[in-house]
Design a protein around this motif. Structure first.
Motif, mmCIF file in Angstrom:
data_model
loop_
_atom_site.group_PDB
_atom_site.id
_atom_site.type_symbol
_atom_site.label_atom_id
_atom_site.label_comp_id
_atom_site.label_asym_id
_atom_site.label_seq_id
_atom_site.Cartn_x
_atom_site.Cartn_y
_atom_site.Cartn_z
ATOM 1 N N ALA A 58 -13.918 22.625 -0.621
ATOM 2 C CA ALA A 58 -13.280 21.319 -0.744
ATOM 3 C C ALA A 58 -12.339 21.267 -1.943
ATOM 4 C CB ALA A 58 -14.342 20.227 -0.868
ATOM 5 N N ALA A 59 -12.739 21.923 -3.028
ATOM 6 C CA ALA A 59 -11.925 21.902 -4.249
ATOM 7 C C ALA A 59 -10.577 22.576 -4.043
ATOM 8 C CB ALA A 59 -12.676 22.575 -5.385
ATOM 9 N N ASN A 60 -10.485 23.464 -3.057
ATOM 10 C CA ASN A 60 -9.239 24.182 -2.816
ATOM 11 C C ASN A 60 -8.338 23.515 -1.794
ATOM 12 O OD1 ASN A 60 -9.021 27.033 -4.228
ATOM 13 N ND2 ASN A 60 -11.194 26.667 -3.818
ATOM 14 N N ALA A 61 -8.782 22.430 -1.192
ATOM 15 C CA ALA A 61 -7.899 21.664 -0.310
ATOM 16 C C ALA A 61 -6.761 21.104 -1.163
ATOM 17 C CB ALA A 61 -8.674 20.540 0.368
ATOM 18 N N ALA A 62 -5.556 21.175 -0.634
ATOM 19 C CA ALA A 62 -4.377 20.826 -1.439
ATOM 20 C C ALA A 62 -4.423 19.403 -1.985
ATOM 21 C CB ALA A 62 -3.119 21.035 -0.612
ATOM 22 N N LEU A 63 -4.963 18.468 -1.217
ATOM 23 C CA LEU A 63 -5.004 17.083 -1.668
ATOM 24 C C LEU A 63 -6.132 16.814 -2.666
ATOM 25 C CD1 LEU A 63 -4.267 15.288 1.732
ATOM 26 C CD2 LEU A 63 -2.786 15.320 -0.296
ATOM 27 N N LYS A 100 0.728 12.179 6.187
ATOM 28 C CA LYS A 100 0.842 10.757 5.869
ATOM 29 C C LYS A 100 0.090 10.433 4.584
ATOM 30 C CE LYS A 100 1.453 9.209 10.648
ATOM 31 N NZ LYS A 100 0.852 8.456 11.791
ATOM 32 N N VAL A 101 -1.051 11.081 4.391
ATOM 33 C CA VAL A 101 -1.804 10.887 3.145
ATOM 34 C C VAL A 101 -0.995 11.400 1.958
ATOM 35 C CG1 VAL A 101 -3.892 11.496 1.866
ATOM 36 C CG2 VAL A 101 -4.032 11.009 4.317
ATOM 37 N N LEU A 102 -0.422 12.594 2.113
ATOM 38 C CA LEU A 102 0.410 13.157 1.043
ATOM 39 C C LEU A 102 1.589 12.231 0.746
ATOM 40 C CD1 LEU A 102 1.250 15.404 -0.894
ATOM 41 C CD2 LEU A 102 2.308 16.590 1.049
ATOM 42 N N ASP A 103 2.204 11.721 1.786
ATOM 43 C CA ASP A 103 3.313 10.785 1.621
ATOM 44 C C ASP A 103 2.869 9.572 0.803
ATOM 45 O OD1 ASP A 103 5.908 9.519 2.262
ATOM 46 O OD2 ASP A 103 4.706 8.238 3.584
ATOM 47 N N GLY A 104 1.682 9.060 1.114
ATOM 48 C CA GLY A 104 1.164 7.904 0.387
ATOM 49 C C GLY A 104 0.897 8.191 -1.073
ATOM 50 N N ASP A 158 2.692 6.486 -4.252
ATOM 51 C CA ASP A 158 1.931 5.794 -5.297
ATOM 52 C C ASP A 158 2.374 6.225 -6.689
ATOM 53 O OD1 ASP A 158 0.513 4.418 -3.390
ATOM 54 O OD2 ASP A 158 -1.262 5.724 -3.479
ATOM 55 N N TYR A 159 2.667 7.510 -6.822
ATOM 56 C CA TYR A 159 3.091 8.032 -8.116
ATOM 57 C C TYR A 159 4.608 7.986 -8.309
ATOM 58 C CZ TYR A 159 -1.587 9.787 -9.252
ATOM 59 O OH TYR A 159 -2.927 9.899 -9.567
ATOM 60 N N GLN A 160 5.295 7.387 -7.345
ATOM 61 C CA GLN A 160 6.756 7.228 -7.401
ATOM 62 C C GLN A 160 7.465 8.571 -7.574
ATOM 63 O OE1 GLN A 160 7.244 4.269 -10.532
ATOM 64 N NE2 GLN A 160 7.189 2.624 -9.019
#
Length: 356
Positions: free
Chosen positions: A269-274, A306-310, A314-316
């Motif tokens: 899980a720690a190696n998942a990009a998100l 879509k999660v990455l996009d969000g 969020d961080y602009q």
């Protein structure tokens, strides 16, 4: 004033010759692809026994061999799981004829020429996931440091981060995100094509039959005959949960005796990009340009995009995100030719280094 039949015939003949010459000139404006070996110091001694001398395919643009004083940006393009560089560059049976795609794109004056480099990251576990592991070797370091250093010292590159791009498909898209967010001082722009492995899978044994197949594998020969999901489970474990005390695979699987292994699941899980993206925001802000896409029928990957996009919103952090009509593989060549190369043509620096 009338033109004699002979004169008219001569004019027609001259026009045909000129047209033929122009057509031949356009037709012969092609780049060249070559396959070289690049040694990886960090790949030496990997427990899988893979050679540290890796095949690397290099595309040189049409003007490379004629304009001897010109230097070029470099796009490092990473292939996907179970794939290799030769299948992209036409050195073997291919699903994408990358040189043909790139030649066509470079015929458009708006798309600027660059060198393209793809290392062969196919391993005994069918893919490296571009990660550092004692089992498969330090692939992250190999791409970001050793390969870049070799290409800069052997080709006419513009050896700055502003002139280096990183892109990849599926496993290569994951590698692009993993490496790109760690090394903004090496790569300035990244483009993820249908990136895999963005989110963590915390339930690897939801399918008991699949978990059973995984644990039933006892040799590399059996693994080579396994289904895609089983191969992927072993490959990600080799990359992210290596164990030098457990031959013959030298890894820890996320299940044992049918039960999930929380410690191993945590490593995966720690190696998942998100998973670690919030700790990489300062590096992502240093990148000049970020883009990613996926086909609408590539459901789970499109959802992760879509999660990455969000998160980036969020961080602009400025970026480009697109979901197009397609699946995981059916339009990748087209996307490279019409989107990826244009992206890097716009965002990489083509400024020639000043002579001292």
């Amino acid at each position: 004033m009338k033109t004699s039949p002979v004169s008219a015939l001569a004019i027609l003949f001259a026009v045909c010759i000129a047209f033929s010459a122009t057509s031949q000139s356009v037709a012969t404006k092609k780049g060249t692809a070559e396959r070289i070996k690049v040694h990886g110091k960090g790949l030496e001694g990997n427990l899988s026994g893979d050679s540290p001398d890796r095949d690397v395919s290099v595309y040189l643009p049409p003007s490379y061999k004629t304009d001897k004083n010109r230097r070029y940006p470099v796009l490092y393009l990473l292939h996907g799981f179970t794939d290799n560089d030769a299948q992209w560059y036409g050195f073997t049976k291919h699903w994408i004829n990358l040189p043909e795609v790139v030649d066509k794109a470079f015929a458009d004056p708006a798309v600027r020429e660059m060198i393209i480099v793809t290392p062969n990251a196919y391993t005994r576990f069918f893919g490296s996931f571009y990660s550092n592991s004692v089992t498969t070797g330090n692939w992250e370091d190999y791409v970001a440091k050793e390969l870049v250093g070799y290409i800069d010292s052997h080709y006419r590159t513009i050896p700055t981060a502003a002139s280096r791009g990183l892109s990849g498909h599926s496993m290569g898209g994951y590698g692009t995100m993993r490496i790109g967010q760690k090394y903004p001082e090496i790569f300035s722009s990244i483009y993820l094509l249908s990136p895999c492995c963005m989110s963590a899978n915390l339930s690897p044994n939801r399918n008991e039959a699949a978990a059973g197949r995984m644990e039933a594998i006892k040799s590399m020969e059996e693994l080579e005959k396994a289904d895609f999901g089983t191969k992927a489970a072993f490959s990600t474990a080799a990359a992210w949960a290596p164990n030098p005390t457990k031959p013959p695979f030298y890894l820890d699987l996320p299940v044992k005796d049918g039960q999930p292994q929380p410690g191993i699941l945590a490593k995966l899980a720690a190696n998942a990009a998100l998973s670690g993206i919030d700790q990489s925001i300062s590096n992502l802000k240093k990148l000049h340009a970020i883009a990613f896409d996926a086909g609408s029928k590539d459901v789970s990957i499109a959802a992760n995009n879509k999660v990455l996009d969000g998160v980036l919103n969020d961080y602009q952090i400025k970026h480009t995100y697109e979901e197009y009509e397609g699946d995981h593989i059916n339009r990748i060549g087209e996307r490279i030719g019409t989107k990826v190369l244009q992206f890097f043509s716009t965002n990489l620096s083509f400024e020639q280094p000043k002579r001292r």
